[in-house]
Design an enzyme around this catalytic site. Structure first.
Site, PDB file in Angstrom:
ATOM      1  N   HIS A  34      26.140 -34.069  16.261  1.00  0.00           N
ATOM      2  CA  HIS A  34      26.951 -34.019  17.485  1.00  0.00           C
ATOM      3  C   HIS A  34      26.090 -33.478  18.613  1.00  0.00           C
ATOM      4  O   HIS A  34      26.030 -32.277  18.867  1.00  0.00           O
ATOM      5  CB  HIS A  34      28.182 -33.135  17.267  1.00  0.00           C
ATOM      6  CG  HIS A  34      29.237 -33.308  18.316  1.00  0.00           C
ATOM      7  ND1 HIS A  34      30.504 -33.777  18.038  1.00  0.00           N
ATOM      8  CD2 HIS A  34      29.218 -33.096  19.656  1.00  0.00           C
ATOM      9  CE1 HIS A  34      31.216 -33.830  19.162  1.00  0.00           C
ATOM     10  NE2 HIS A  34      30.448 -33.405  20.154  1.00  0.00           N
TER      11      HIS A  34
ATOM     12  N   HIS B 104      25.015 -34.576  22.630  1.00  0.00           N
ATOM     13  CA  HIS B 104      25.240 -35.464  23.775  1.00  0.00           C
ATOM     14  C   HIS B 104      23.968 -35.631  24.600  1.00  0.00           C
ATOM     15  O   HIS B 104      23.337 -34.641  24.990  1.00  0.00           O
ATOM     16  CB  HIS B 104      26.340 -34.896  24.676  1.00  0.00           C
ATOM     17  CG  HIS B 104      27.715 -34.990  24.089  1.00  0.00           C
ATOM     18  ND1 HIS B 104      28.562 -36.048  24.348  1.00  0.00           N
ATOM     19  CD2 HIS B 104      28.395 -34.164  23.269  1.00  0.00           C
ATOM     20  CE1 HIS B 104      29.709 -35.868  23.713  1.00  0.00           C
ATOM     21  NE2 HIS B 104      29.631 -34.725  23.046  1.00  0.00           N
TER      22      HIS B 104
ATOM     23  N   ASP C 116      23.724 -36.741  27.731  1.00  0.00           N
ATOM     24  CA  ASP C 116      23.906 -36.230  29.095  1.00  0.00           C
ATOM     25  C   ASP C 116      24.193 -34.740  29.115  1.00  0.00           C
ATOM     26  O   ASP C 116      24.389 -34.152  30.188  1.00  0.00           O
ATOM     27  CB  ASP C 116      25.003 -37.001  29.838  1.00  0.00           C
ATOM     28  CG  ASP C 116      26.312 -37.043  29.079  1.00  0.00           C
ATOM     29  OD1 ASP C 116      26.346 -36.632  27.907  1.00  0.00           O
ATOM     30  OD2 ASP C 116      27.318 -37.510  29.650  1.00  0.00           O
TER      31      ASP C 116
ATOM     32  N   GLY D 164      35.585 -37.078  26.167  1.00  0.00           N
ATOM     33  CA  GLY D 164      36.256 -36.828  27.443  1.00  0.00           C
ATOM     34  C   GLY D 164      37.450 -35.917  27.261  1.00  0.00           C
ATOM     35  O   GLY D 164      37.673 -35.344  26.184  1.00  0.00           O
TER      36      GLY D 164
ATOM     37  N   HIS E 199      36.139 -37.352  18.964  1.00  0.00           N
ATOM     38  CA  HIS E 199      36.367 -35.992  19.453  1.00  0.00           C
ATOM     39  C   HIS E 199      37.848 -35.654  19.259  1.00  0.00           C
ATOM     40  O   HIS E 199      38.729 -36.317  19.820  1.00  0.00           O
ATOM     41  CB  HIS E 199      36.039 -35.904  20.944  1.00  0.00           C
ATOM     42  CG  HIS E 199      34.589 -35.728  21.241  1.00  0.00           C
ATOM     43  ND1 HIS E 199      33.659 -36.730  21.064  1.00  0.00           N
ATOM     44  CD2 HIS E 199      33.894 -34.650  21.726  1.00  0.00           C
ATOM     45  CE1 HIS E 199      32.459 -36.295  21.430  1.00  0.00           C
ATOM     46  NE2 HIS E 199      32.578 -35.029  21.819  1.00  0.00           N
TER      47      HIS E 199
ATOM     48  N   GLU F 104      39.488 -30.105  19.501  1.00  0.00           N
ATOM     49  CA  GLU F 104      38.711 -29.216  20.366  1.00  0.00           C
ATOM     50  C   GLU F 104      39.616 -28.683  21.466  1.00  0.00           C
ATOM     51  O   GLU F 104      39.953 -27.507  21.496  1.00  0.00           O
ATOM     52  CB  GLU F 104      37.510 -29.956  20.958  1.00  0.00           C
ATOM     53  CG  GLU F 104      36.652 -29.077  21.872  1.00  0.00           C
ATOM     54  CD  GLU F 104      35.578 -29.866  22.613  1.00  0.00           C
ATOM     55  OE1 GLU F 104      34.633 -29.231  23.128  1.00  0.00           O
ATOM     56  OE2 GLU F 104      35.694 -31.101  22.702  1.00  0.00           O
TER      57      GLU F 104
ATOM     58  N   ASP G  19      26.336 -29.685  20.370  1.00  0.00           N
ATOM     59  CA  ASP G  19      27.188 -30.315  21.363  1.00  0.00           C
ATOM     60  C   ASP G  19      26.375 -30.667  22.605  1.00  0.00           C
ATOM     61  O   ASP G  19      25.978 -31.805  22.789  1.00  0.00           O
ATOM     62  CB  ASP G  19      28.388 -29.433  21.708  1.00  0.00           C
ATOM     63  CG  ASP G  19      29.501 -30.191  22.427  1.00  0.00           C
ATOM     64  OD1 ASP G  19      29.471 -31.439  22.417  1.00  0.00           O
ATOM     65  OD2 ASP G  19      30.393 -29.542  22.997  1.00  0.00           O
TER      66      ASP G  19
END
Length: 376
Positions: free
Chosen positions: A24, A26, A28, A185, A212, A215, A312
Site C-alpha cells: 500500500h 501511493h 502521488d 479517495g 480502500h 479507514e 500509505d
C-alpha cells in the site's frame, strides 16, 4: 528521500537491511520534496515553501489533521506536478529508487491516472509514462546491486464516475506493468457498491482488486468492499476492529468475540493493508486512542488476521517501511520473527502468480535467516 541505518531492533539488527514487501504505497504520496520544487518550477505551480526541508515539514503539519478529508488536500500539490510524461516518469523512477533503498524486494505502486490529465495526456499515456519510470528505477536498483520488482495498481477515485473506464484501462495494461485495481479517495458516503459494474467487469477479466475501506468509514464500507468489490485485500481495513468485542481481560489474558464480518476476513485470510503512521494522522484509530500503542494492529495480529505493514504515503507521513516497522517494534515489543511474519503475509497477498509469491517468500526467509550479518 534517503533512509539511514538508524532503526535497530534490540538485538542490533538493522531493519533497513531486511527484505520487505510494500503493498500500500501511493505514487502521488511519495514525492521527494526537492523533486516537487523542481517540477513545480518547470510547470509554473506555486508551492507553500521554497526549501525542500521546510516543504517536507509542511506536508507533515498539514497532514496531522486528524481526518482523511483534510489529509487528502495535500495531494493537490503533488498531483499538480505530475501532469506531464516527464513529471510522471521522474516521480515513478525515484519512487522505485526509494523503495530499493528501503530494502523492498517487491512493491505495488497505486495511483489514479484520471488525476493526471490536466495538461493533455490520455489515460493510456499516463500509465505508459509511469511504467517507463518504473523500469528506469529497476535498472538503477540493479546497477546499485539491489533487486526489486514493481507492479502498478491502477486506481479509480471513488467519488468520481469513471470507475468502469479506469477498470478498462487496467485491463488494457494488464501484463504490461499493471497487476491489479484499487479505488481510493474520500471513503464515507462513497461505498464500493457505487462501482459494482466496474467490479463485475474486473472479475470477469480476472483482475485482482484491493479496495480502500475501513479507514474513514466503518463496517458497512468494509462489507461493500468485500461483497460488492470482491476485494482480495482491504486498503487499511483497520476499522474491522469495530467488529471485535473484548469480552473480558484478566491475568490469564484477553478474551474476545468476532462479529461475522471480522470472522469472514480472518477465515479467508483477506490481507489488511495497515499503515500505522497514516492511521494516526487521519484519525482512523480515533475510537481506540491517539498513540501508536492504541492502534488495534497488535490485537488483529494476535488474533491471527493477515496483517501487513505499509507506508500509505511516504511524503505525507515523512516515513519509510523501515520506520513503520521500527515504530511497531517499539510500541509492541516485536522481534525479528514478528517482522518476518508481516513480510510473509504481504508476500502471500501480493497480486502475483503463485510461483512468484513462493519465490518472494523464499527470498524473505533467506534474508531473515541471514539477519545476524545486518547487525549495526
Amino acid at each position: 528521500m534517503t533512509f539511514e541505518n538508524q532503526f535497530l531492533l534490540p538485538n542490533g539488527v538493522d531493519i533497513a537491511a531486511l527484505p520487505k514487501i510494500s503493498l500500500h504505497d501511493h505514487l502521488d504520496g511519495a514525492l521527494r520534496p526537492q523533486t516537487i520544487l523542481e517540477l513545480a518550477d518547470a510547470v509554473g505551480v506555486e508551492v507553500p515553501e521554497t526549501d525542500a526541508d521546510r516543504l517536507g515539514q509542511w506536508f507533515l503539519t498539514q497532514c496531522d489533521a486528524g481526518n482523511l478529508v483534510d489529509y487528502l488536500k495535500t495531494f493537490d500539490l503533488t498531483t499538480a506536478v505530475m501532469q506531464t510524461e516527464e513529471g510522471l516518469t521522474r516521480v515513478a523512477r525515484e519512487f522505485v529508487q526509494d523503495l530499493a533503498a528501503d530494502g523492498v524486494l517487491y512493491g505495488e505502486v497505486r495511483w489514479a491516472p484520471e488525476q493526471h490529465l490536466a495538461r493533455g495526456l490520455t489515460l493510456d499515456q499516463t500509465v505508459e509514462a509511469v511504467q517507463v519510470g518504473i523500469e528506469q528505477g529497476i535498472d538503477d536498483a540493479e546497477r546499485a546491486g539491489r533487486s526489486i520488482q514493481i507492479g502498478q495498481l491502477v486506481t479509480a477515485m471513488r467519488h468520481a464516475d469513471r470507475a468502469l473506464e479506469i477498470a478498462e484501462l487496467a485491463v488494457r495494461h494488464l501484463g504490461n506493468g499493471v497487476v491489479g485495481f484499487d479505488i481510493a479517495g474520500a471513503e464515507a458516503g462513497f461505498p464500493a457498491s457505487r462501482h459494482r459494474v466496474a467490479f463485475d467487469f474486473l472479475a470477469q477479466e480476472h483482475v485482482p482488486v484491493t479496495v480502500h475501506a475501513g479507514e474513514a468509514d466503518g463496517l458497512d464500507s468494509i462489507k461493500s468492499a468485500l461483497f460488492d468489490g470482491r476485494a482480495l485485500r482491504l486498503g487499511h481495513g483497520v476499522r474491522i476492529a469495530e467488529d471485535i468485542t473484548v469480552e473480558r481481560s484478566d491475568d490469564q489474558g484477553t478474551y474476545v468475540s468476532l462479529g461475522p464480518t471480522a470472522q469472514w476476513v480472518k477465515d479467508r485470510e483477506i490481507a489488511l493493508e495497515l499503515s500505522p503512521s497514516s492511521n494516526l494522522q487521519t484519525g482512523a484509530i480515533a475510537a481506540w486512542g491517539t498513540d501508536l500503542a492504541d492502534h488495534p494492529f497488535d490485537l488483529l495480529y494476535q488474533l491471527g488476521f493477515k496483517t501487513t505493514v505499509n507506508v500509505d504515503n511516504r511524503t505525507m507521513s515523512g516515513t519509510s517501511l523501515t520506520r513503520e516497522l521500527s515504530l511497531l517494534s517499539d510500541a509492541f515489543a516485536y522481534d525479528l520473527d514478528d517482522l518476518e511474519v508481516f513480510q510473509q503475509n504481504a508476500a502471500s497477498a501480493a497480486f502475483l502468480p503463485l510461483e512468484d509469491r513462493e519465490e518472494l517468500a523464499e527470498a524473505i526467509s533467506a534474508g531473515f535467516e541471514d539477519a545476524e550479518r545486518y547487525r549495526a
